[in-house]
Design an enzyme around this catalytic site. Sequence first.
Site, mmCIF file in Angstrom:
data_model
loop_
_atom_site.group_PDB
_atom_site.id
_atom_site.type_symbol
_atom_site.label_atom_id
_atom_site.label_comp_id
_atom_site.label_asym_id
_atom_site.label_seq_id
_atom_site.Cartn_x
_atom_site.Cartn_y
_atom_site.Cartn_z
ATOM 1 N N SER A 133 -7.256 -75.109 -41.970
ATOM 2 C CA SER A 133 -6.841 -73.522 -40.753
ATOM 3 C C SER A 133 -5.946 -73.601 -40.048
ATOM 4 C CB SER A 133 -8.075 -73.196 -40.471
ATOM 5 O OG SER A 133 -7.646 -72.265 -39.163
ATOM 6 N N TYR A 146 -16.384 -73.551 -35.842
ATOM 7 C CA TYR A 146 -15.661 -73.356 -37.417
ATOM 8 C C TYR A 146 -14.184 -74.252 -37.647
ATOM 9 C CZ TYR A 146 -11.862 -71.205 -39.856
ATOM 10 O OH TYR A 146 -10.856 -70.594 -41.488
HETATM 11 P P1 NDP Z 1 -12.197 -63.709 -46.554
HETATM 12 O O1 NDP Z 1 -13.571 -63.566 -46.459
HETATM 13 O O2 NDP Z 1 -11.315 -62.182 -47.100
HETATM 14 O O3 NDP Z 1 -12.637 -64.145 -48.499
HETATM 15 C C1 NDP Z 1 -13.871 -65.039 -47.820
HETATM 16 C C2 NDP Z 1 -14.396 -65.638 -50.190
HETATM 17 O O4 NDP Z 1 -15.070 -67.030 -49.751
HETATM 18 C C3 NDP Z 1 -15.271 -65.182 -49.782
HETATM 19 O O5 NDP Z 1 -14.503 -64.494 -52.157
HETATM 20 C C4 NDP Z 1 -17.075 -65.269 -49.787
HETATM 21 O O6 NDP Z 1 -17.002 -65.024 -51.182
HETATM 22 C C5 NDP Z 1 -16.172 -66.399 -50.240
HETATM 23 N N1 NDP Z 1 -17.688 -66.785 -49.819
HETATM 24 C C6 NDP Z 1 -17.747 -67.324 -48.661
HETATM 25 N N2 NDP Z 1 -18.792 -67.513 -48.423
HETATM 26 C C7 NDP Z 1 -19.536 -68.199 -49.915
HETATM 27 C C8 NDP Z 1 -20.343 -68.322 -50.476
HETATM 28 N N3 NDP Z 1 -21.976 -69.156 -49.269
HETATM 29 N N4 NDP Z 1 -20.657 -68.882 -51.751
HETATM 30 C C9 NDP Z 1 -19.870 -68.770 -52.137
HETATM 31 N N5 NDP Z 1 -18.614 -67.429 -51.513
HETATM 32 C C10 NDP Z 1 -18.872 -67.648 -50.667
HETATM 33 O O7 NDP Z 1 -11.703 -64.557 -46.140
HETATM 34 P P2 NDP Z 1 -10.408 -65.259 -46.486
HETATM 35 O O8 NDP Z 1 -9.410 -64.996 -48.062
HETATM 36 O O9 NDP Z 1 -9.466 -64.743 -45.552
HETATM 37 O O10 NDP Z 1 -10.065 -66.574 -45.945
HETATM 38 C C11 NDP Z 1 -10.350 -68.291 -47.497
HETATM 39 C C12 NDP Z 1 -9.966 -68.541 -46.459
HETATM 40 O O11 NDP Z 1 -9.766 -69.510 -45.556
HETATM 41 C C13 NDP Z 1 -12.037 -70.049 -46.212
HETATM 42 O O12 NDP Z 1 -11.817 -70.740 -46.216
HETATM 43 C C14 NDP Z 1 -10.969 -69.278 -44.363
HETATM 44 O O13 NDP Z 1 -11.801 -70.529 -43.550
HETATM 45 C C15 NDP Z 1 -9.718 -70.283 -44.545
HETATM 46 N N6 NDP Z 1 -8.644 -68.941 -44.211
HETATM 47 C C16 NDP Z 1 -8.487 -68.100 -43.872
HETATM 48 C C17 NDP Z 1 -7.776 -67.774 -42.851
HETATM 49 C C18 NDP Z 1 -7.513 -65.759 -42.235
HETATM 50 O O14 NDP Z 1 -7.188 -65.868 -41.233
HETATM 51 N N7 NDP Z 1 -8.286 -65.209 -43.110
HETATM 52 C C19 NDP Z 1 -6.710 -68.575 -41.635
HETATM 53 C C20 NDP Z 1 -6.965 -69.874 -42.090
HETATM 54 C C21 NDP Z 1 -7.806 -70.095 -42.646
HETATM 55 P P3 NDP Z 1 -18.835 -63.404 -51.289
HETATM 56 O O15 NDP Z 1 -19.002 -63.390 -49.598
HETATM 57 O O16 NDP Z 1 -18.453 -62.938 -52.499
HETATM 58 O O17 NDP Z 1 -19.619 -65.263 -51.576
HETATM 59 C C1 8X3 Z 2 -8.392 -68.858 -39.793
HETATM 60 C C2 8X3 Z 2 -7.316 -68.617 -38.237
HETATM 61 O O1 8X3 Z 2 -6.613 -68.570 -36.527
HETATM 62 O O2 8X3 Z 2 -8.731 -67.093 -36.396
HETATM 63 O O3 8X3 Z 2 -8.708 -69.620 -40.167
HETATM 64 O O4 8X3 Z 2 -9.175 -69.573 -37.258
HETATM 65 S S1 8X3 Z 2 -8.336 -68.478 -36.998
#
Ligand code: NDP
Ligand code: 8X3
Length: 247
Positions: A133, A146
């Site tokens: 991120s 985080y």
């Molecule tokens: P979402 O919350 O939309 O999706 C997250 C996914 O991770 C879900 O499918 C969830 O599945 C899974 N997950 C979370 N915890 C667990 C667990 N303990 N076991 C198995 N699966 C898990 O988030 P995003 O798509 O936005 O995030 C995807 C990745 O991108 C993450 O690593 C996030 O930190 C990163 N990210 C996101 C950003 C954003 O602004 N959205 C920016 C930068 C990075 P379920 O709950 O069904 O288990």
């Molecule tokens: C998620 C993006 O800017 O909310 O990784 O930390 S931010």
Amino acid sequence: MKTILITGATAGFGEAAARKFVAGGWRAIGTGRRGERLKALQEELGDPFLPLEIDMRDRAAVESLADLSPPWGDVDLLLNNAGLAPPTDPLPETDWERIETVIETNITGLVALTRMLLPKLVERKGQIINLSSVAATYPYKGGAVYAGTKAFVRQFSLDLRCDLAGSGVRVTSVEPGMAETEFTIVRTGGDKEASDKLYAGMDPMTPEDLADLFWWLANLPPHLNINTVELMPVSQSFAGFTINREG
Ligand code: NDP
Ligand code: 8X3
């Protein structure tokens, strides 16, 4: 036919990636805790999608992903995407269980899976894409846990490249800024209104933007490794330092 293993395919980037890669002719294994979501995705995508209900905190279940039989076991691309954030409250006020869940998911689960899958990825000259991120690089208030996990993911990715020198395996740390997914709903403990407010009027990135990026990375010529990709919506930038003049 190539195979991608996507952790966290029940929402956001992972779900969009499953759609993108299956549409592009790949086989996709998708994991997550919400079995109903995985089942729905399987119904939508059909035979090329294998749903596996796995919690990234369950080490035995995570490691069992390395035991899948061919063709599913012949993984060409590991998309280490599953992840989440605790609330942005001050650290002492943040529930320990939420902190532990984030560390176990974002770091421990990711390392356990990568470790077990590496021999197969080396055998197949495969690829790893890790979700870090912008938080790994730019500090913000309430982000300590985080951002710490995402800085780990970034450095883990870069160091893994050293171990993999000569293997042909590619590793990329993808470092996005704000994208509208369920991320903020999860972070705020289910506060959809807070999530809507955060993304209101700022044209955030979409899950499909990220899926397009993963697809581009997967289809680069094999002699190219993109080490890190940092991306943001145009409407997000930097806030600068905080200066405390009171002492
Ligand atoms: P979402 O919350 O939309 O999706 C997250 C996914 O991770 C879900 O499918 C969830 O599945 C899974 N997950 C979370 N915890 C667990 C667990 N303990 N076991 C198995 N699966 C898990 O988030 P995003 O798509 O936005 O995030 C995807 C990745 O991108 C993450 O690593 C996030 O930190 C990163 N990210 C996101 C950003 C954003 O602004 N959205 C920016 C930068 C990075 P379920 O709950 O069904 O288990
Ligand atoms: C998620 C993006 O800017 O909310 O990784 O930390 S931010």
